[in-house]
Design a protein around this motif. Structure first.
Motif, PDB file in Angstrom:
ATOM      1  N   PRO A 134       0.801  -1.230   0.000  1.00  0.00           N
ATOM      2  CA  PRO A 134       0.000   0.000   0.000  1.00  0.00           C
ATOM      3  C   PRO A 134       0.831   1.276   0.000  1.00  0.00           C
ATOM      4  O   PRO A 134       0.448   2.262  -0.640  1.00  0.00           O
ATOM      5  CB  PRO A 134      -0.856  -0.119   1.268  1.00  0.00           C
ATOM      6  N   ILE A 135       1.971   1.285   0.682  1.00  0.00           N
ATOM      7  CA  ILE A 135       2.792   2.497   0.708  1.00  0.00           C
ATOM      8  C   ILE A 135       3.381   2.762  -0.666  1.00  0.00           C
ATOM      9  O   ILE A 135       3.448   3.917  -1.129  1.00  0.00           O
ATOM     10  CB  ILE A 135       3.896   2.385   1.773  1.00  0.00           C
ATOM     11  N   ILE A 136       3.819   1.716  -1.357  1.00  0.00           N
ATOM     12  CA  ILE A 136       4.305   1.898  -2.725  1.00  0.00           C
ATOM     13  C   ILE A 136       3.185   2.444  -3.605  1.00  0.00           C
ATOM     14  O   ILE A 136       3.401   3.357  -4.414  1.00  0.00           O
ATOM     15  CB  ILE A 136       4.852   0.572  -3.286  1.00  0.00           C
ATOM     16  N   ALA A 137       1.973   1.901  -3.462  1.00  0.00           N
ATOM     17  CA  ALA A 137       0.848   2.363  -4.278  1.00  0.00           C
ATOM     18  C   ALA A 137       0.549   3.841  -4.029  1.00  0.00           C
ATOM     19  O   ALA A 137       0.307   4.606  -4.972  1.00  0.00           O
ATOM     20  CB  ALA A 137      -0.389   1.515  -3.992  1.00  0.00           C
ATOM     21  N   VAL A 138       0.564   4.255  -2.777  1.00  0.00           N
ATOM     22  CA  VAL A 138       0.286   5.662  -2.454  1.00  0.00           C
ATOM     23  C   VAL A 138       1.390   6.558  -3.002  1.00  0.00           C
ATOM     24  O   VAL A 138       1.120   7.602  -3.619  1.00  0.00           O
ATOM     25  CB  VAL A 138       0.126   5.843  -0.931  1.00  0.00           C
ATOM     26  N   ASN A 139       2.649   6.179  -2.785  1.00  0.00           N
ATOM     27  CA  ASN A 139       3.754   7.004  -3.274  1.00  0.00           C
ATOM     28  C   ASN A 139       3.772   7.093  -4.795  1.00  0.00           C
ATOM     29  O   ASN A 139       4.035   8.158  -5.370  1.00  0.00           O
ATOM     30  CB  ASN A 139       5.085   6.441  -2.767  1.00  0.00           C
ATOM     31  N   VAL A 140       3.500   5.981  -5.466  1.00  0.00           N
ATOM     32  CA  VAL A 140       3.439   5.996  -6.924  1.00  0.00           C
ATOM     33  C   VAL A 140       2.331   6.928  -7.401  1.00  0.00           C
ATOM     34  O   VAL A 140       2.519   7.750  -8.316  1.00  0.00           O
ATOM     35  CB  VAL A 140       3.225   4.563  -7.468  1.00  0.00           C
ATOM     36  N   SER A 141       1.170   6.829  -6.805  1.00  0.00           N
ATOM     37  CA  SER A 141       0.030   7.648  -7.233  1.00  0.00           C
ATOM     38  C   SER A 141       0.283   9.129  -6.997  1.00  0.00           C
ATOM     39  O   SER A 141      -0.033   9.969  -7.850  1.00  0.00           O
ATOM     40  CB  SER A 141      -1.237   7.192  -6.484  1.00  0.00           C
ATOM     41  N   MET A 318       5.432 -21.823  15.184  1.00  0.00           N
ATOM     42  CA  MET A 318       5.434 -20.419  14.775  1.00  0.00           C
ATOM     43  C   MET A 318       5.563 -20.274  13.265  1.00  0.00           C
ATOM     44  O   MET A 318       4.945 -19.393  12.654  1.00  0.00           O
ATOM     45  CB  MET A 318       6.565 -19.666  15.487  1.00  0.00           C
ATOM     46  N   THR A 319       6.353 -21.161  12.650  1.00  0.00           N
ATOM     47  CA  THR A 319       6.517 -21.107  11.189  1.00  0.00           C
ATOM     48  C   THR A 319       5.192 -21.333  10.487  1.00  0.00           C
ATOM     49  O   THR A 319       4.781 -20.554   9.612  1.00  0.00           O
ATOM     50  CB  THR A 319       7.532 -22.173  10.736  1.00  0.00           C
ATOM     51  N   VAL A 320       4.502 -22.389  10.852  1.00  0.00           N
ATOM     52  CA  VAL A 320       3.249 -22.744  10.190  1.00  0.00           C
ATOM     53  C   VAL A 320       2.157 -21.723  10.511  1.00  0.00           C
ATOM     54  O   VAL A 320       1.396 -21.306   9.625  1.00  0.00           O
ATOM     55  CB  VAL A 320       2.814 -24.161  10.603  1.00  0.00           C
ATOM     56  N   VAL A 321       2.082 -21.284  11.771  1.00  0.00           N
ATOM     57  CA  VAL A 321       1.047 -20.322  12.161  1.00  0.00           C
ATOM     58  C   VAL A 321       1.247 -18.994  11.452  1.00  0.00           C
ATOM     59  O   VAL A 321       0.288 -18.392  10.945  1.00  0.00           O
ATOM     60  CB  VAL A 321       1.043 -20.142  13.688  1.00  0.00           C
ATOM     61  N   LYS A 322       2.490 -18.525  11.379  1.00  0.00           N
ATOM     62  CA  LYS A 322       2.743 -17.239  10.721  1.00  0.00           C
ATOM     63  C   LYS A 322       2.413 -17.320   9.236  1.00  0.00           C
ATOM     64  O   LYS A 322       1.850 -16.374   8.666  1.00  0.00           O
ATOM     65  CB  LYS A 322       4.210 -16.838  10.909  1.00  0.00           C
ATOM     66  N   LEU A 323       2.753 -18.427   8.592  1.00  0.00           N
ATOM     67  CA  LEU A 323       2.431 -18.579   7.177  1.00  0.00           C
ATOM     68  C   LEU A 323       0.917 -18.621   6.977  1.00  0.00           C
ATOM     69  O   LEU A 323       0.392 -18.006   6.041  1.00  0.00           O
ATOM     70  CB  LEU A 323       3.073 -19.847   6.627  1.00  0.00           C
ATOM     71  N   ALA A 324       0.211 -19.326   7.857  1.00  0.00           N
ATOM     72  CA  ALA A 324      -1.251 -19.359   7.764  1.00  0.00           C
ATOM     73  C   ALA A 324      -1.847 -17.983   8.022  1.00  0.00           C
ATOM     74  O   ALA A 324      -2.809 -17.564   7.353  1.00  0.00           O
ATOM     75  CB  ALA A 324      -1.803 -20.377   8.757  1.00  0.00           C
ATOM     76  N   ALA A 325      -1.274 -17.233   8.986  1.00  0.00           N
ATOM     77  CA  ALA A 325      -1.764 -15.893   9.269  1.00  0.00           C
ATOM     78  C   ALA A 325      -1.531 -14.954   8.088  1.00  0.00           C
ATOM     79  O   ALA A 325      -2.386 -14.114   7.764  1.00  0.00           O
ATOM     80  CB  ALA A 325      -1.074 -15.346  10.525  1.00  0.00           C
ATOM     81  N   LEU A 326      -0.379 -15.078   7.436  1.00  0.00           N
ATOM     82  CA  LEU A 326      -0.111 -14.306   6.219  1.00  0.00           C
ATOM     83  C   LEU A 326      -1.129 -14.640   5.142  1.00  0.00           C
ATOM     84  O   LEU A 326      -1.680 -13.739   4.484  1.00  0.00           O
ATOM     85  CB  LEU A 326       1.306 -14.612   5.735  1.00  0.00           C
ATOM     86  N   LEU A 327      -1.403 -15.904   4.953  1.00  0.00           N
ATOM     87  CA  LEU A 327      -2.363 -16.351   3.946  1.00  0.00           C
ATOM     88  C   LEU A 327      -3.757 -15.797   4.224  1.00  0.00           C
ATOM     89  O   LEU A 327      -4.423 -15.269   3.317  1.00  0.00           O
ATOM     90  CB  LEU A 327      -2.385 -17.881   3.921  1.00  0.00           C
ATOM     91  N   VAL A 328      -4.206 -15.876   5.458  1.00  0.00           N
ATOM     92  CA  VAL A 328      -5.551 -15.397   5.810  1.00  0.00           C
ATOM     93  C   VAL A 328      -5.637 -13.882   5.692  1.00  0.00           C
ATOM     94  O   VAL A 328      -6.596 -13.342   5.125  1.00  0.00           O
ATOM     95  CB  VAL A 328      -5.916 -15.861   7.238  1.00  0.00           C
ATOM     96  N   ALA A 329      -4.645 -13.162   6.232  1.00  0.00           N
ATOM     97  CA  ALA A 329      -4.680 -11.694   6.196  1.00  0.00           C
ATOM     98  C   ALA A 329      -4.664 -11.172   4.767  1.00  0.00           C
ATOM     99  O   ALA A 329      -5.353 -10.192   4.448  1.00  0.00           O
ATOM    100  CB  ALA A 329      -3.497 -11.128   6.978  1.00  0.00           C
ATOM    101  N   ALA A 330      -3.896 -11.824   3.889  1.00  0.00           N
ATOM    102  CA  ALA A 330      -3.837 -11.393   2.491  1.00  0.00           C
ATOM    103  C   ALA A 330      -5.096 -11.771   1.726  1.00  0.00           C
ATOM    104  O   ALA A 330      -5.389 -11.166   0.690  1.00  0.00           O
ATOM    105  CB  ALA A 330      -2.622 -12.016   1.808  1.00  0.00           C
ATOM    106  N   SER A 331      -5.850 -12.746   2.218  1.00  0.00           N
ATOM    107  CA  SER A 331      -7.029 -13.239   1.500  1.00  0.00           C
ATOM    108  C   SER A 331      -8.316 -12.519   1.880  1.00  0.00           C
ATOM    109  O   SER A 331      -9.212 -12.382   1.046  1.00  0.00           O
ATOM    110  CB  SER A 331      -7.213 -14.744   1.758  1.00  0.00           C
ATOM    111  N   CYS A 332      -8.416 -12.072   3.126  1.00  0.00           N
ATOM    112  CA  CYS A 332      -9.703 -11.551   3.606  1.00  0.00           C
ATOM    113  C   CYS A 332      -9.880 -10.057   3.366  1.00  0.00           C
ATOM    114  O   CYS A 332     -10.962  -9.520   3.629  1.00  0.00           O
ATOM    115  CB  CYS A 332      -9.894 -11.875   5.082  1.00  0.00           C
ATOM    116  N   GLY A 333      -8.830  -9.359   2.905  1.00  0.00           N
ATOM    117  CA  GLY A 333      -9.003  -7.960   2.542  1.00  0.00           C
ATOM    118  C   GLY A 333      -8.179  -6.957   3.301  1.00  0.00           C
ATOM    119  O   GLY A 333      -8.284  -5.754   3.044  1.00  0.00           O
ATOM    120  N   PHE A 334      -7.345  -7.382   4.264  1.00  0.00           N
ATOM    121  CA  PHE A 334      -6.465  -6.433   4.932  1.00  0.00           C
ATOM    122  C   PHE A 334      -5.473  -5.865   3.920  1.00  0.00           C
ATOM    123  O   PHE A 334      -4.940  -6.583   3.073  1.00  0.00           O
ATOM    124  CB  PHE A 334      -5.709  -7.102   6.070  1.00  0.00           C
ATOM    125  N   ARG A 335      -5.232  -4.561   4.014  1.00  0.00           N
ATOM    126  CA  ARG A 335      -4.309  -3.880   3.098  1.00  0.00           C
ATOM    127  C   ARG A 335      -2.892  -4.007   3.626  1.00  0.00           C
ATOM    128  O   ARG A 335      -2.584  -3.494   4.710  1.00  0.00           O
ATOM    129  CB  ARG A 335      -4.687  -2.412   2.961  1.00  0.00           C
TER     130      ARG A 335
END
Length: 428
Positions: A134-141, A318-335
């Motif tokens: 998102p920061i790259i998108a804002v700076n580019v725009s 922690m490895t598996v949980v963090k990867l799952a958390a990344l997957l969920v956060a990127a999928s449900c709409g968090f910017r």
């Protein structure tokens, strides 16, 4: 005659003159400083809000800041807050973040305030995403909007390159990362003159961005792992195995991405999708602990400070949980972006390898793990190699990583990206 026939013709591409490059210096400096200040401003605002939400408020309520109850409440509340921004704020905080990457689209000005607000709330609330996309998108725009108005004869893509380079330089604290990203983006394109002519202005912007961040803020990557000296055969084997394991682990998230994204999309409304994502993230935080929250940079310093402080099972969790958390956060709409949490995943994986096999040097395990995971998640070869090497900052590790990247790249090349097309299918 034979010797004359194999002589190469001199290049006919016109060389760029210094007087053509010099006028780009001042705009590049301005973009570099402005882009880095915006990044620092959003990051500091998010840190202040994070202190209030995770320290002051639970202390006032007499609740443990990282208790299971508070983590669950905060992640659901963050989902509600970001959902309201996406629903009600003009511009709806930009396009679906699952469809965007480091190469950001130019967004209308009305989108930018909501996107910044959604990003700051997300960073403070704990979902496992970073600020980069998102920061790259804002700076580019902003660079395109203001640059083309100030200089009507200039082309849009020039301002895009300056803003992307400046933000990447600021994010990683060095212009080298920006140069690698841009040179990779130029592959396959027709470049006029020398490559360094095309990189000149973006490097100025990236250098200004990196220097500004170093002057007003602290470096983002600063792991104090045990020193690594001369590599041996065991280190080579370790790096090959861990990097390949990281690539395979990252591909699991890549292949699951369209399905998890589709499941949240069935809820149709941001005020349903994002709180639902918060519920899942709260459950994951209860399983993995508070170190699996947030973008992950501060948390990897905690892990690296004491490589023997957790068991192999805890690192694996922690490895598996963090990867799952990344997957969920990127999928449900968090910017947010995926690079920084992927660095945590690779770090935890490397330390897990060290805990399982003490002969795996922590620096080798961490750098190889980060390399493999980033290759799968980003498909940015140079950035993955740079970040992995930068975490350790040892000359001996670079040769190992260059070799370890080869089998890892064979595993990920030609596979889908962790980025979706507008129809929800995986991009390649």
């Amino acid at each position: 005659m034979a010797q004359d026939s194999v002589q190469q013709e001199p290049s006919t591409a016109p060389a760029t003159r210094a007087r053509d490059l010099l006028p780009t210096v001042v705009p590049a400096l301005v973009v570099g400083v402005a882009a880095s200040l915006l990044l620092v401003g959003v990051s500091r605002a998010a840190e202040e809000l994070q202190d209030v939400l995770w320290q002051n408020l639970p202390d006032a309520l007499g609740v443990g800041g990282y208790s299971v109850l508070w983590m669950f409440v905060m992640l659901v509340a963050t989902g509600i807050a970001v959902g309201l921004v996406v629903w009600k704020v003009p511009g709806h905080a930009g396009p679906d973040p699952a469809t965007t990457g480091l190469e950001a689209p130019v967004l209308p000005p009305v989108v930018l305030p909501g996107l910044l607000l959604a990003t700051a709330v997300m960073l403070a609330g704990g979902p496992s995403l970073g600020p980069e996309n998102p920061i790259i998108a804002v700076n580019v725009s902003l660079a395109v909007l203001l640059g083309t108005r100030a200089f009507p004869r200039t082309q849009e893509h020039g301002w895009v390159a300056l803003a992307e380079a400046a933000t990447i330089g600021a994010l990683f604290g060095t212009p080298v990362a920006a140069a690698l990203v841009i040179s990779e983006a130029l592959t396959g394109r027709q470049v006029r003159g020398q490559l360094w002519d095309s990189l000149f202005a973006p490097l100025v912007a990236a250098g200004a961005g990196a220097l500004t961040v170093s002057l007003v803020s602290r470096p983002s990557f600063d792991l104090d792992l045990p020193p690594f000296g001369r590599p041996g055969w065991a280190d080579l084997l370790s790096s090959l195995a861990v990097a390949s394991a990281g690539a395979l682990l990252g591909l699991c998230a890549v292949y699951a991405f369209p399905y998890v994204h589709g499941a949240f999309r069935r809820l149709r409304h941001p005020l349903l999708m994002l709180p639902a994502g918060g519920v899942v993230l709260g459950a994951l935080a209860a399983l993995g602990g508070h170190l699996t929250l947030f973008k992950g940079l501060d948390e990897i310093t905690v892990l690296a400070a004491d490589p023997g402080g957790w068991s192999a099972g805890q690192f694996a969790t922690m490895t598996v949980v963090k990867l799952a958390a990344l997957l969920v956060a990127a999928s449900c709409g968090f910017r947010g972006g995926r690079i920084f949490p992927a660095v945590f995943v690779g770090t935890a994986l490397g330390l897990c390898a060290h805990a399982l096999v003490p002969g795996v040097h922590p620096a080798v395990g961490v750098s190889a793990g980060v390399l493999g995971v980033l290759l799968a998640i980003t498909r940015q070869g140079w950035v993955s190699l740079f970040v992995a090497a930068f975490l350790v900052a040892s000359p001996g590790i670079l040769a190992l990583l260059c070799i370890a990247s080869l089998p890892a790249w064979l595993l990920v090349t030609g596979r889908p990206l962790m980025q979706l097309r507008p129809d929800g299918t995986s991009a390649r």
